[in-house]
Design a protein around this motif. Structure first.
Motif, PDB file in Angstrom:
ATOM      1  N   VAL A 248       0.867  -1.180   0.000  1.00 25.19           N
ATOM      2  CA  VAL A 248       0.000   0.000   0.000  1.00 25.19           C
ATOM      3  C   VAL A 248       0.904   1.230   0.000  1.00 25.19           C
ATOM      4  CG1 VAL A 248      -1.895  -1.142   1.204  1.00 25.19           C
ATOM      5  CG2 VAL A 248      -0.137   0.063   2.516  1.00 25.19           C
ATOM      6  N   VAL A 249       0.299   2.378  -0.302  1.00 21.45           N
ATOM      7  CA  VAL A 249       1.010   3.651  -0.211  1.00 21.45           C
ATOM      8  C   VAL A 249       0.396   4.416   0.958  1.00 21.45           C
ATOM      9  CG1 VAL A 249       1.565   5.828  -1.345  1.00 21.45           C
ATOM     10  CG2 VAL A 249       1.521   3.701  -2.667  1.00 21.45           C
ATOM     11  N   ALA A 250       1.165   4.515   2.054  1.00 21.88           N
ATOM     12  CA  ALA A 250       0.643   5.141   3.264  1.00 21.88           C
ATOM     13  C   ALA A 250       1.805   5.568   4.147  1.00 21.88           C
ATOM     14  CB  ALA A 250      -0.276   4.179   4.018  1.00 21.88           C
ATOM     15  N   ASP A 251       1.484   6.324   5.172  1.00 26.80           N
ATOM     16  CA  ASP A 251       2.475   6.724   6.165  1.00 26.80           C
ATOM     17  C   ASP A 251       2.790   5.500   7.029  1.00 26.80           C
ATOM     18  OD1 ASP A 251       3.888   7.713   8.326  1.00 26.80           O
ATOM     19  OD2 ASP A 251       2.733   9.570   8.429  1.00 26.80           O
ATOM     20  N   PRO A 252       4.029   5.050   7.072  1.00 24.89           N
ATOM     21  CA  PRO A 252       4.354   3.847   7.860  1.00 24.89           C
ATOM     22  C   PRO A 252       3.978   3.984   9.332  1.00 24.89           C
ATOM     23  CG  PRO A 252       6.170   4.430   6.404  1.00 24.89           C
ATOM     24  CD  PRO A 252       5.200   5.565   6.341  1.00 24.89           C
ATOM     25  N   ASP A 253       4.204   5.165   9.917  1.00 22.07           N
ATOM     26  CA  ASP A 253       3.849   5.354  11.327  1.00 22.07           C
ATOM     27  C   ASP A 253       2.352   5.201  11.547  1.00 22.07           C
ATOM     28  OD1 ASP A 253       6.477   5.816  11.997  1.00 22.07           O
ATOM     29  OD2 ASP A 253       6.329   7.979  11.671  1.00 22.07           O
ATOM     30  N   ALA A 254       1.554   5.688  10.589  1.00 22.96           N
ATOM     31  CA  ALA A 254       0.103   5.557  10.719  1.00 22.96           C
ATOM     32  C   ALA A 254      -0.317   4.093  10.630  1.00 22.96           C
ATOM     33  CB  ALA A 254      -0.598   6.379   9.630  1.00 22.96           C
ATOM     34  N   LEU A 255       0.298   3.330   9.718  1.00 25.72           N
ATOM     35  CA  LEU A 255      -0.029   1.906   9.619  1.00 25.72           C
ATOM     36  C   LEU A 255       0.336   1.163  10.901  1.00 25.72           C
ATOM     37  CD1 LEU A 255       0.993   0.883   5.990  1.00 25.72           C
ATOM     38  CD2 LEU A 255      -1.302   1.213   6.920  1.00 25.72           C
ATOM     39  N   VAL A 256       1.467   1.488  11.476  1.00 27.51           N
ATOM     40  CA  VAL A 256       1.869   0.849  12.728  1.00 27.51           C
ATOM     41  C   VAL A 256       0.836   1.125  13.815  1.00 27.51           C
ATOM     42  CG1 VAL A 256       3.570   0.955  14.591  1.00 27.51           C
ATOM     43  CG2 VAL A 256       4.335   0.830  12.210  1.00 27.51           C
ATOM     44  N   ARG A 257       0.365   2.376  13.879  1.00 22.87           N
ATOM     45  CA  ARG A 257      -0.618   2.718  14.917  1.00 22.87           C
ATOM     46  C   ARG A 257      -1.942   1.996  14.668  1.00 22.87           C
ATOM     47  NH1 ARG A 257      -0.484   6.952  18.594  1.00 22.87           N
ATOM     48  NH2 ARG A 257      -2.027   6.476  20.206  1.00 22.87           N
ATOM     49  N   VAL A 258      -2.361   1.879  13.416  1.00 24.47           N
ATOM     50  CA  VAL A 258      -3.608   1.182  13.094  1.00 24.47           C
ATOM     51  C   VAL A 258      -3.527  -0.280  13.505  1.00 24.47           C
ATOM     52  CG1 VAL A 258      -5.033   0.351  11.180  1.00 24.47           C
ATOM     53  CG2 VAL A 258      -4.331   2.744  11.253  1.00 24.47           C
ATOM     54  N   VAL A 259      -2.444  -0.968  13.099  1.00 23.56           N
ATOM     55  CA  VAL A 259      -2.305  -2.388  13.419  1.00 23.56           C
ATOM     56  C   VAL A 259      -2.212  -2.600  14.924  1.00 23.56           C
ATOM     57  CG1 VAL A 259      -0.813  -4.388  13.163  1.00 23.56           C
ATOM     58  CG2 VAL A 259      -1.273  -2.921  11.185  1.00 23.56           C
ATOM     59  N   ARG A 260      -1.433  -1.774  15.595  1.00 24.25           N
ATOM     60  CA  ARG A 260      -1.261  -1.946  17.045  1.00 24.25           C
ATOM     61  C   ARG A 260      -2.579  -1.732  17.786  1.00 24.25           C
ATOM     62  NH1 ARG A 260       3.032   1.433  18.187  1.00 24.25           N
ATOM     63  NH2 ARG A 260       4.487  -0.327  18.017  1.00 24.25           N
ATOM     64  N   ASN A 261      -3.327  -0.695  17.415  1.00 18.38           N
ATOM     65  CA  ASN A 261      -4.586  -0.429  18.114  1.00 18.38           C
ATOM     66  C   ASN A 261      -5.598  -1.560  17.891  1.00 18.38           C
ATOM     67  OD1 ASN A 261      -3.429   1.957  18.866  1.00 18.38           O
ATOM     68  ND2 ASN A 261      -5.004   3.281  18.005  1.00 18.38           N
ATOM     69  N   LEU A 262      -5.687  -2.045  16.653  1.00 20.69           N
ATOM     70  CA  LEU A 262      -6.645  -3.122  16.376  1.00 20.69           C
ATOM     71  C   LEU A 262      -6.274  -4.407  17.089  1.00 20.69           C
ATOM     72  CD1 LEU A 262      -7.328  -2.591  12.558  1.00 20.69           C
ATOM     73  CD2 LEU A 262      -8.814  -1.998  14.470  1.00 20.69           C
ATOM     74  N   VAL A 263      -5.005  -4.755  17.065  1.00 16.14           N
ATOM     75  CA  VAL A 263      -4.572  -6.004  17.704  1.00 16.14           C
ATOM     76  C   VAL A 263      -4.707  -5.890  19.226  1.00 16.14           C
ATOM     77  CG1 VAL A 263      -2.623  -7.540  18.091  1.00 16.14           C
ATOM     78  CG2 VAL A 263      -3.082  -6.646  15.792  1.00 16.14           C
ATOM     79  N   ASP A 264      -4.305  -4.743  19.796  1.00 13.32           N
ATOM     80  CA  ASP A 264      -4.436  -4.562  21.247  1.00 13.32           C
ATOM     81  C   ASP A 264      -5.898  -4.660  21.670  1.00 13.32           C
ATOM     82  OD1 ASP A 264      -1.746  -4.262  21.432  1.00 13.32           O
ATOM     83  OD2 ASP A 264      -1.766  -2.086  21.692  1.00 13.32           O
ATOM     84  N   GLY A 324      -8.750   4.287  21.019  1.00 13.72           N
ATOM     85  CA  GLY A 324      -7.993   3.488  20.048  1.00 13.72           C
ATOM     86  C   GLY A 324      -8.703   3.327  18.727  1.00 13.72           C
ATOM     87  N   LEU A 325      -9.974   2.930  18.750  1.00 11.09           N
ATOM     88  CA  LEU A 325     -10.694   2.717  17.497  1.00 11.09           C
ATOM     89  C   LEU A 325     -11.020   4.042  16.805  1.00 11.09           C
ATOM     90  CD1 LEU A 325     -13.100  -0.227  18.400  1.00 11.09           C
ATOM     91  CD2 LEU A 325     -10.857  -0.288  17.299  1.00 11.09           C
ATOM     92  N   ALA A 326     -11.223   5.100  17.579  1.00  5.20           N
ATOM     93  CA  ALA A 326     -11.426   6.418  16.965  1.00  5.20           C
ATOM     94  C   ALA A 326     -10.178   6.848  16.200  1.00  5.20           C
ATOM     95  CB  ALA A 326     -11.778   7.447  18.039  1.00  5.20           C
ATOM     96  N   ILE A 327      -9.020   6.573  16.756  1.00  6.64           N
ATOM     97  CA  ILE A 327      -7.768   6.892  16.068  1.00  6.64           C
ATOM     98  C   ILE A 327      -7.625   6.045  14.810  1.00  6.64           C
ATOM     99  CG2 ILE A 327      -5.256   6.705  16.268  1.00  6.64           C
ATOM    100  CD1 ILE A 327      -5.556   7.532  19.202  1.00  6.64           C
ATOM    101  N   VAL A 328      -7.994   4.766  14.892  1.00  2.00           N
ATOM    102  CA  VAL A 328      -7.932   3.897  13.716  1.00  2.00           C
ATOM    103  C   VAL A 328      -8.788   4.473  12.586  1.00  2.00           C
ATOM    104  CG1 VAL A 328      -8.631   1.647  12.819  1.00  2.00           C
ATOM    105  CG2 VAL A 328      -7.378   1.790  14.962  1.00  2.00           C
ATOM    106  N   ARG A 329     -10.000   4.886  12.894  1.00  2.00           N
ATOM    107  CA  ARG A 329     -10.879   5.422  11.859  1.00  2.00           C
ATOM    108  C   ARG A 329     -10.266   6.653  11.186  1.00  2.00           C
ATOM    109  NH1 ARG A 329     -16.689   7.623  13.572  1.00  2.00           N
ATOM    110  NH2 ARG A 329     -15.319   9.024  14.737  1.00  2.00           N
ATOM    111  N   GLU A 330      -9.699   7.552  11.989  1.00  2.00           N
ATOM    112  CA  GLU A 330      -9.127   8.771  11.422  1.00  2.00           C
ATOM    113  C   GLU A 330      -7.903   8.461  10.564  1.00  2.00           C
ATOM    114  OE1 GLU A 330     -10.569  11.614  11.605  1.00  2.00           O
ATOM    115  OE2 GLU A 330     -12.110  11.033  13.037  1.00  2.00           O
ATOM    116  N   LEU A 331      -7.035   7.577  11.041  1.00  2.00           N
ATOM    117  CA  LEU A 331      -5.814   7.257  10.281  1.00  2.00           C
ATOM    118  C   LEU A 331      -6.151   6.528   8.982  1.00  2.00           C
ATOM    119  CD1 LEU A 331      -3.415   6.130  13.150  1.00  2.00           C
ATOM    120  CD2 LEU A 331      -3.387   8.283  11.886  1.00  2.00           C
ATOM    121  N   VAL A 332      -7.109   5.620   9.027  1.00  2.00           N
ATOM    122  CA  VAL A 332      -7.499   4.900   7.812  1.00  2.00           C
ATOM    123  C   VAL A 332      -8.124   5.863   6.808  1.00  2.00           C
ATOM    124  CG1 VAL A 332      -9.081   3.161   6.905  1.00  2.00           C
ATOM    125  CG2 VAL A 332      -7.740   2.678   8.950  1.00  2.00           C
TER     126      VAL A 332
END
Length: 360
Positions: A248-264, A324-332
């Motif tokens: 994908v083409v995305a900000d790596p830091d944002a992807l890390v935060r999305v994956v971490r929040n969903l898995v946590d 956490g999920l609110a942040i996921v929605r915004e980053l996605v």
């Protein structure tokens, strides 16, 4: 020229006839040469066969209508202008009356009473559409203000909880020192400080996202990243993985935060198993499944709201901040994707993220 004029005296001399024919215009002569009391306007035309045709009319017969028209214009024109001005003033005033009502209504809308709306004219015209558009804007502003006030209230409440716990720990330690030493007290205080720091970090991140800034200070621009590799590096042991290459083409830091929040989130609520699946097709898809209590269907559209709590066993425990999920929605959304929640085949919740695939 007239029934009373002399028919024996020529109206024009031969020389005057020639000049009139050559000049091709009317000739003014005194009417007394033919016994007529007024000046005459004489028109001379020569026919193809030679005879000269004379036509004469009284100058007064022509001038009187002109004087009448001039007098009518001198009197009527000012009256006409006055009537036209009054008509234009009334028409413009009637046309602008709804605009003035809108102005007065806008002036009445204040922060103390944001529920007031602009009056909507009855006529189906541009002013009515403008009023409806402005009222829609006021509705959105009021809703945004209400969300902001609720967010500030929730944030204050969430910050107060760790502060109160930290204060309690310190006060108890001062009154009743632990015989084993200060380490247990410091450990508990450190946990509360870390919880408060996570909450503050999440609030700052959401504030930056709301302002359209990068998810993190110093974050790089969007670049080509394999989502499967991001997942492989982040997930803890015990999580079941089904990974396929998914660039994908995305900000790596944002992807890390999305994956971490969903898995946590899934690990906190799972009974025993968390499964993460990454696949690529029309969309790059990230699925996070757990076998916990799940999310009721009527709550699924609200689970990504900030500080939202579920009236079910799947409530936020002490390990989360409620953001956490609110942040996921915004980053996605910043990455051009979507996120949703549905029932998992494992019996719990499935969070599905879809992102645009990298070109090429």
């Amino acid at each position: 020229a007239s029934t009373g004029a002399s028919r024996a005296v020529p109206l024009l001399s031969p020389a005057e006839v020639d000049r009139a024919v050559d000049g091709d215009e009317a000739v003014l002569v005194e009417g007394d040469r033919v016994g007529y009391g007024d000046r005459l306007r004489v028109l001379v035309r020569r026919t193809d066969r030679g005879p000269v045709v004379l036509a004469a009319t009284s100058v007064t017969a022509v001038d009187d209508p002109l004087r009448l028209v001039r007098a009518a214009l001198l009197v009527g024109l000012p009256l006409l202008l006055l009537a036209s001005t009054a008509g234009v003033w009334l028409t413009v005033g009637r046309t602008l009356r709804p605009v003035e009502q809108l102005r007065a209504g806008a002036e009445a809308v204040t922060a103390a009473d944001p529920s007031r709306r602009l009056p909507v004219p009855a006529a189906e015209d541009e002013v009515r559409r403008l009023a409806e558009t402005l009222n829609g804007m006021l509705d959105r502003l009021e809703a945004g203000g209400a969300r902001q006030r609720a967010f500030v209230a929730d944030a204050a409440h969430e910050l107060r909880s760790p502060l109160a716990a930290l204060r309690t720990v310190l006060e108890v330690a001062l009154v009743h020192p632990d015989p084993e030493g200060p380490e247990p007290t410091l450990r508990t205080a450190s946990e509360e400080v870390l919880r408060m720091a996570r909450l503050v970090d999440d609030l700052l991140l959401l504030a930056r996202l709301d302002a359209g800034a990068s998810p993190a200070r110093g974050a790089g621009r969007a670049q080509r990243v394999d989502l499967a590799e991001v997942v492989r590096e982040l997930v803890p042991d015990g999580v079941v993985l089904h990974l396929s290459p998914a660039p994908v083409v995305a900000d790596p830091d944002a992807l890390v935060r999305v994956v971490r929040n969903l898995v946590d989130n899934a690990v906190r609520h799972a009974a025993s198993t968390v499964t993460v699946t990454v696949s690529a097709g029309e969309h790059v898809e990230l699925l996070v499944d757990d076998d916990g209590p799940g999310i009721p269907e009527q709550e699924r559209s609200r689970v990504f709201d900030r500080f939202h709590r579920l009236d079910s066993p799947r409530t936020r425990d002490a390990g989360g901040t409620g953001l956490g999920l609110a942040i996921v929605r915004e980053l996605v959304a910043v990455a051009g994707g979507t996120v949703g929640v549905e029932e998992s085949p494992a019996g719990g919740a499935r969070l599905r993220v879809q992102l645009p695939p990298a070109p090429g």
